[in-house]
Design a protein around this motif. Structure first.
Motif: not given
Lengths: 360, 209
Positions: B56-70
């Protein structure tokens, strides 16, 4: 990604823009009575403020926001309109961190009689403000009335429903809808509120299909009128109707804006209509405004370069020659730095070394 | 290019498998390699492995556009992201558990041992029970056994660890499964590609079900 802009360049460009539209500069003091923040905690982005006691024992705060000061210190009535802009530092807790930070913020506020011309002008200013940073921008627009109207159709669970709309979480909404036995028309309306994110023409058409009450109808009418005007001035493709954009209903009541720039992962501009805040200060009339968080995007801006035309390196015996020479060169229009050594990282077109032996 | 953050481990591997079958494969991808980033120009995606709790950190900070988190991570950290789909994988639940003979003594604050302090605080503030949080990073089940806490708030999959330590589930506070999360800014500027990946992944999951 870097935006090809400097912070001071953006501030001066935006000040010129706002002045062109007849807005006057508002310059509040740095300190404010703590009680106004304590009473309006939910209006602030961060809950913590820097406080200290004044010499007479009164508890003061370093201003975490400009809007509250503006509303508090200005006479407002529903008949005339005051238009302000500001470039100020605010003091807030760093998001997710345990430290306070000085953040540069630029914004525009209109107080008093707010009609659709004011709202359209403000929307144009939002577009032009973001355009000063990059032409790859989008303005999310929503209306508190639509969501409030929708929430008024269900009993309880408002927190959960708000969260589902904010995060576009349709799957958990369906689960709740099933357990709460919502009617098909309420399910359809929430589905639209969660999913809608796109061009005004398509989005407003979708919204019209799920209107359940006057609040929602008024919201759609206002958004339609606004989008028509904004389209007329060529900014239609920058507007994104996104109902997941909304703020605290204790303060905000009409249009809501969030601005995004391609390459910057978070929202850089927020704004909206906040008549409800005025009511808390027992003031009549309306208010609308926005703020651009320049401090939050500083890492995406170009830093000032360490650069001069001439560097004059002198020693103990050539101090006065160095000063003489720099004065002459500056008079000729050059930028000059005098130094006893060559400073690391300094770019210069010419280095003049003054030592016992003369110029090298 | 769409950047996708996958949680290291079995769940991430399963998600990659589904994505690669729907056209988002990455030729150089290998789960055994020590490489952390894999890109494929043809399919227009770039994957990287991160610790599940960091997605969720990577997605919120925009390093990832999409992520899979519990759902546990999303509820614990409340990242400012969109949650576009329930992937119905990695299912388990967040539970309150205590020793078999536990009874709640309402005259003192309840001592709660957990890794998920926000979830625990949110839950007990709703119920109005006064608590003391003991933040632990692992082997949470030990806390009531050794007497440093009255209850634990933790993830329960099969319940075997609880049983082996003479603990029982008192109540379930959150159903957990893997969710597809998306950066809010990327969702505006890469909408079509993100919606496409999201739709295809959901279709692939529906096919399994």
């Amino acid at each position: 990604m870097l935006l090809n802009k400097r912070e001071d360049g953006i501030i001066s460009e935006l000040s010129k823009l706002y002045k062109k539209y007849g807005y006057t500069r508002y310059k509040p003091g740095c300190f404010e009575e703590y009680s106004i923040y304590q009473e309006n905690k939910d209006f602030l982005l961060g809950k913590n403020v820097i406080t200290f006691s004044d010499l007479d024992g009164k508890l003061l705060a370093m201003r975490p926001d400009v809007t509250l000061s503006l509303v508090r210190h200005n006479e407002i009535n529903g008949e005339s309109t005051e238009k302000f802009f500001y470039n100020e530092k605010v003091y807030r807790q760093v998001t997710g961190g345990k430290k306070f930070k000085e953040i540069s913020q630029t914004g525009v506020e209109v107080l008093g009689c707010i009609d659709s011309a004011v709202e359209a002008e403000l929307t144009l200013l939002i577009c032009k403000t973001l355009n000063a940073l990059s032409d790859r921008y989008v303005v999310d627009i929503s209306h508190m009335g639509f969501i409030e109207g929708l929430l008024s159709e269900v009993d309880g669970k408002k927190c959960e429903l708000t969260q589902f709309v904010k995060t576009k979480n349709l799957h958990d909404f369906y689960e709740l809808a099933e357990s709460e036995n919502y009617s098909e028309e309420i399910i359809q309306a929430f589905k639209s509120a969660i999913n809608i994110c796109g061009s005004p023409s398509k989005a407003l058409c979708e919204m019209e299909k799920v209107i359940l009450n006057d609040l929602m109808q008024n919201a759609v009418n206002q958004m339609k009128a606004l989008c028509r005007m904004v389209e007329k001035y060529g900014f239609g493709d920058k507007i994104n109707v996104n109902l997941s954009t909304f703020s605290n209903a204790d303060y905000y009541n009409g249009l809501i804006y969030n601005g995004y720039i391609d390459g910057i992962p978070h929202c850089v501009l927020t704004g909206g209509r906040y008549d409800n805040l005025l009511k808390k200060f027992n003031k009549s009339g309306g208010a609308i405004g926005f703020a651009l968080y320049l401090g939050e995007i500083e890492r995406f801006l170009i830093k000032d370069e360490k650069k001069v035309d001439c560097l004059i390196v002198y020693d103990n015996s050539t101090q006065s020659e160095a000063l003489d020479m720099s004065q002459k060169l500056i008079a000729k229009g050059k930028s000059v730095r005098i130094s006893v050594d060559v400073p690391a990282g300094l770019a210069c077109t010419e280095i003049i070394k003054l030592s016992d032996g003369g110029i090298k | 290019m769409i950047n996708i953050a996958l949680p290291k481990g079995r769940l991430g591997e399963k998600i990659y498998e589904l994505l690669s079958k729907t056209g988002f494969c990455c030729e150089e991808f290998s789960k055994d390699s020590r490489k952390l980033i894999f890109s494929d120009k043809n399919s227009g995606v770039s994957y990287f492995w991160v610790k599940p709790s960091d997605v969720s950190v990577y997605v919120e900070l925009g390093a990832a556009d999409i992520g899979v988190a519990g759902k546990d991570i999303i509820d614990e950290f409340s990242p400012d992201v969109y949650e576009l789909a329930d992937l119905r994988m990695g299912k388990c639940s967040m539970c309150i558990a205590a020793k078999e003979d536990f009874t709640d003594d309402m005259s003192v604050p309840l001592r709660v041992a957990t890794k998920f302090t926000h979830i625990a605080e949110k839950y007990f503030s709703k119920t109005g029970r006064d608590i003391e949080i003991i933040k632990l990073n692992g082997s949470i089940e030990l806390a009531p056994v050794l007497g440093i806490s009255d209850v634990i708030v933790d993830i329960v999959e099969t319940g075997t660890t609880l049983k082996e330590n003479n603990l029982k589930v008192i109540s379930e506070i959150l159903k957990i499964s893997a969710r597809l999360i998306v950066n809010k800014s990327a969702y505006k500027f890469k909408n079509e590609q993100i919606e496409n990946i999201c739709r295809k992944l959901q279709e692939a999951i529906n096919d399994i079900d």
